[in-house]
Scaffold this active site. Structure first.
Site, PDB file in Angstrom:
ATOM      1  N   GLN A  42      -5.582  -3.159  10.855  1.00 58.02           N
ATOM      2  CA  GLN A  42      -4.544  -2.567  11.515  1.00 58.02           C
ATOM      3  C   GLN A  42      -4.866  -1.256  12.055  1.00 58.02           C
ATOM      4  OE1 GLN A  42      -0.378  -2.868   9.810  1.00 58.02           O
ATOM      5  NE2 GLN A  42      -1.576  -3.401   7.912  1.00 58.02           N
TER       6      GLN A  42
ATOM      7  N   LYS B  83       0.758  -1.083  -0.117  1.00 57.86           N
ATOM      8  CA  LYS B  83       0.062  -0.129   0.096  1.00 57.86           C
ATOM      9  C   LYS B  83       0.736   1.226  -0.176  1.00 57.86           C
ATOM     10  CE  LYS B  83      -2.070  -1.131   3.666  1.00 57.86           C
ATOM     11  NZ  LYS B  83      -1.605  -2.236   3.920  1.00 57.86           N
ATOM     12  N   THR B  84       1.927   1.206   0.991  1.00 55.15           N
ATOM     13  CA  THR B  84       2.649   2.435   1.023  1.00 55.15           C
ATOM     14  C   THR B  84       3.357   2.530  -0.219  1.00 55.15           C
ATOM     15  OG1 THR B  84       2.601   2.180   3.239  1.00 55.15           O
ATOM     16  CG2 THR B  84       4.611   3.628   2.309  1.00 55.15           C
TER      17      THR B  84
ATOM     18  N   ASP C 137      -1.895   7.810   3.943  1.00 55.73           N
ATOM     19  CA  ASP C 137      -1.447   6.402   3.894  1.00 55.73           C
ATOM     20  C   ASP C 137      -2.166   6.028   5.515  1.00 55.73           C
ATOM     21  OD1 ASP C 137      -0.091   4.042   4.192  1.00 55.73           O
ATOM     22  OD2 ASP C 137       1.789   4.669   4.172  1.00 55.73           O
ATOM     23  N   GLU C 138      -2.072   4.768   5.727  1.00 53.90           N
ATOM     24  CA  GLU C 138      -2.647   4.410   7.040  1.00 53.90           C
ATOM     25  C   GLU C 138      -3.945   5.159   7.388  1.00 53.90           C
ATOM     26  OE1 GLU C 138      -0.962   2.179   8.859  1.00 53.90           O
ATOM     27  OE2 GLU C 138       1.195   2.343   8.260  1.00 53.90           O
TER      28      GLU C 138
ATOM     29  N   ARG D 227       5.156  -7.370  11.179  1.00 60.40           N
ATOM     30  CA  ARG D 227       6.257  -6.443  10.894  1.00 60.40           C
ATOM     31  C   ARG D 227       7.362  -7.575  10.458  1.00 60.40           C
ATOM     32  NH1 ARG D 227       4.217  -3.051   9.363  1.00 60.40           N
ATOM     33  NH2 ARG D 227       2.275  -4.332   9.493  1.00 60.40           N
TER      34      ARG D 227
END
Ligand code: ATP
Ligand code: MG
Length: 670
Positions: free
Chosen positions: A244, A32-33, A213-214, A599
């Site tokens: 998330q 995504k990023t 983002d996020e 992560r």
């Protein structure tokens, strides 16, 4: 150049769908990023002017990394694109629109201590007993409402009724200091854009392409900010993962992402399915945990990185043993797998856990950095010096003024400070003017008057010097002039203690010099604004240095590491005790664990202790319930809590490259 060939078809579609609202909803590590950064490069390729592009993220670290990636792709062509946090954009907005918002130039962002002080003063003035109404709790409630741009309902009684009365005084006080709090950085731009047609028009067209983002962690106010920024064109691309979402406790609204097309009609949605980060054993663990949450977009993570190594779970007698075990294991693994320090991260649930871990890694001579942790700028001596810088930049900053007026000691008593404060409040004169002319304040003795006038003169001298001379040098002169060394010696008897604190103080001068090197046209104001936004992470520390990373689960969002330790995998930490006590959501704790697991790229180790020192008392611990949600077969040695020693086969491998398929299959079989 944007390299579209490095993307899968869905990612490519997300990059090239530039017009209209677009939601990319996808699991961890699915790129995504990466979509956002390639999209920026793609827009630049198509000739869009850099300063018409805005990408928003949540932490300075994330924004900084995006900047790096874009620079890597397009070089200087990316200069001028705004890659920023919501709060930093808010600062920029308030700078430019200060008059429309009702602030004077050079406003101050008050830190949490000052905000709480403002609450305490309001409570006192209203006659509420601060013993009964804890200023921190009231402040948290104030922020709760401001963050949502809502008002408390006084009829419901309780603390909200108090907040109802405190809020106007609190705001008044902030304005009197020409200050704003963190919530204002979003709230003020939103309200101005929604009520002032001229400002609204300007910002609705300022950026032509907006990305976030996020997005799962945006709150109501941030949503309204995005709406204001894209009102002119609707070109908004947001990426996020509902699994998330870890900031509901701070007001993030899952509905922002799940009902995206309601807020931005005509929105398209693209899903990314493949994970590019982790091995499948790690992804299986993540899938199994998150599956226990209801009300989510069902997605299952997979990658083509093979099964990879099994997970490990180690249980120790107490928290110190746990930290020592991790440090020792890390040393061994680094050798065994030929990894760099920077390939390792140790993640924990609460900041308080970092001390034990830090001690252990320091003992083991492991180079480390605490990401977003210690809050260098929260140390008393640093805040004292920064207090001077704040007053120099903005004389209206009363909170900072009160802090420094008699530190280092110059014989101005609390009573005098109180009198000046009272007089300022009663007459409406700013605090600093009364420092300049203390003769106007009743009952201030001649000695104190002389000292105040001298302080005012000193501040003026440095106020004049800062814009003209190198920041680092002016700051060093200031430190010398104020004789912080002497002040520290009075309080701290041990030379080592004094040295440590002086080092910290001087570090500020170095930070100022480094800031000026990075931004030659930046002002002292700019530095301080950055500082206030940066208090959640350590500014110093070179990102490229070979060090292991220590951070909280919250701080690890968006990052990735080949080898991850998740420590304190216990009831009371994961899930957090607060949730066990009925305050907060178990599902959010699970999402946090999911963030932690995802992560890891190749290796994931969970650890927990049977006993842990908490508030000076030994508490007995049980393994986290989330452990049972991960299939036993995914752990080397099962859930027994005893990691088996590396197999002969693994040992034989130690000189070979760590992550080839060969190793992965050996680890699986052994
Ligand atoms: P998170 O949900 O944790 O924020 P994300 O969806 O933002 O994750 P990224 O950080 O963008 O994921 O990507 C994860 C990793 O996968 C990165 O190392 C990235 O470079 C890599 N990656 C993403 N897409 C591809 C691709 N198409 N080919 C190869 N690698 C990729
Ligand atoms: Mg990301």
């Amino acid at each position: 150049m944007a390299d579209l060939s490095s993307l899968n078809p869905q990612q490519r579609e997300a990059v090239t769908t530039t017009e209209g609202p677009l939601l990319v909803l996808a699991g961890a590590g699915s790129g995504k990023t990466r979509v956002i950064t390639v999209r920026i490069a793609h827009l630049l390729d198509r000739g869009v002017a850099a300063d018409r592009i805005l990408a928003l993220s949540f932490t300075n670290k994330a924004a900084g990394e995006m900047q790096e990636r874009v620079k890597h792709m397009v070089g200087r062509a990316g200069r001028g694109a705004v890659l920023s946090t919501f709060h930093a954009l808010g600062v920029q907005f308030l700078r430019e629109e200060a008059t429309a918002v009702g602030l004077s130039k050079g406003f101050t962002i008050l830190d949490e201590g000052d905000q709480k002080d403002a609450v305490r003063l309001a409570l006192e003035r209203l006659g509420f007993d601060p013993q009964r109404y804890d200023p921190s709790a009231v402040h948290a409630r104030v922020s709760h409402f401001k963050g949502r741009l809502e008002a408390p309902n006084p009829r419901l009684g309780g603390v909200d009724a108090v907040v109802h009365h405190v809020l106007p005084l609190y705001e008044q006080r902030l304005r009197a200091m020409n200050g704003v709090d963190f919530d204002d950085l979003i709230g003020m731009p939103v309200r101005t854009m929604e009520t002032d047609p001229e400002v609204s028009e300007r910002w609705a067209h300022r950026f032509r392409y907006v990305m976030v983002d996020e997005y799962q962690d945006t709150n109501g106010a941030q949503l309204r900010m995005v709406k204001g920024l894209v009102r002119g064109h609707g070109n908004v691309c947001v990426v996020g993962d509902d699994d998330q979402s870890i900031y509901a406790w701070r007001g993030a609204v899952a509905g922002n992402i799940l009902a995206f097309d309601k807020h931005f009609p005509g929105a398209r949605m693209i899903a990314l399915t493949q994970n590019y980060r982790s091995t499948n054993n790690i992804l299986r663990a993540a899938n199994h945990v998150i599956r226990n949450n209801v009300e989510r977009h069902d997605k299952t993570l997979w990658s083509d990185h093979g099964d990879g190594a099994l997970l490990r779970y180690q249980r120790t007698d107490n928290d110190e043993d746990e930290a020592r075990w991790v440090a020792t294991d890390l040393l061994g693994q680094r050798r065994l797998l030929s990894l760099n320090w920077r390939d390792f991260a140790i993640l924990y649930r609460t900041n308080a856990q970092s001390r034990v871990v830090e001690d252990a890694v320091r003992q083991a001579d492991i180079p480390y950095r605490v990401v977003g942790g210690t809050r260098f700028y929260d140390r008393k001596e640093v805040r004292d010096l920064v207090g001077y810088l704040r007053v120099i930049a903005n004389p209206f900053d009363e909170a900072a003024f009160r802090r420094i007026v008699n530190y280092p000691m110059r014989g101005i008593g609390d009573v005098t400070i109180q009198r000046i404060g009272d007089h300022a409040r009663d007459t409406g004169e700013p605090f600093w003017r009364l420092v300049e002319r203390p003769d106007r304040v009743p009952d201030v003795g001649p000695k104190a008057q002389r000292q105040l006038v001298a302080l005012d003169a000193l501040l003026r001298t440095f106020r004049a010097r800062f814009p003209r001379e190198p920041f680092g040098e002016v700051c060093r002169d200031l430190i010398r002039k104020l004789d912080f060394a002497d002040a520290l010696v009075r309080v701290h008897k041990q030379p080592r203690q004094v040295r440590k604190r002086l080092d910290n103080i001087e570090e500020v001068a170095s930070a100022l010099a480094a800031f000026q090197a990075r931004r030659p046209d930046g002002s002292l104001d700019d530095y301080l604004a950055r500082l206030s936004l940066d208090t959640r992470r350590q500014e110093d520390g070179d990102a490229g240095a070979d060090e292991i990373s220590l951070m909280t689960l919250h701080g690890s969002k968006g990052l990735e590491f080949p080898f991850v330790y998740l420590v304190g995998f216990e009831e009371g930490l994961m899930p957090h005790q607060r949730v066990l006590d009925g305050d907060g959501e178990l599902a959010e704790e699970r999402r946090l664990v999911y963030v932690g697991i995802t992560r890891a790229q190749q290796h994931l180790t969970l650890t927990g202790a049977d006993r842990r020192l908490k508030f000076g008392r030994i508490s007995r611990r049980r393994p986290s319930r989330f452990l049972d949600e991960i299939p036993e077969a995914l752990f080397a040695g099962g859930r027994s809590g005893a990691v088996p020693p590396p197999s002969e086969a693994e040992r034989a491998e130690k000189n070979r490259s760590a992550f080839d398929e060969m190793f992965a299959s050996l680890a699986r079989d052994g």
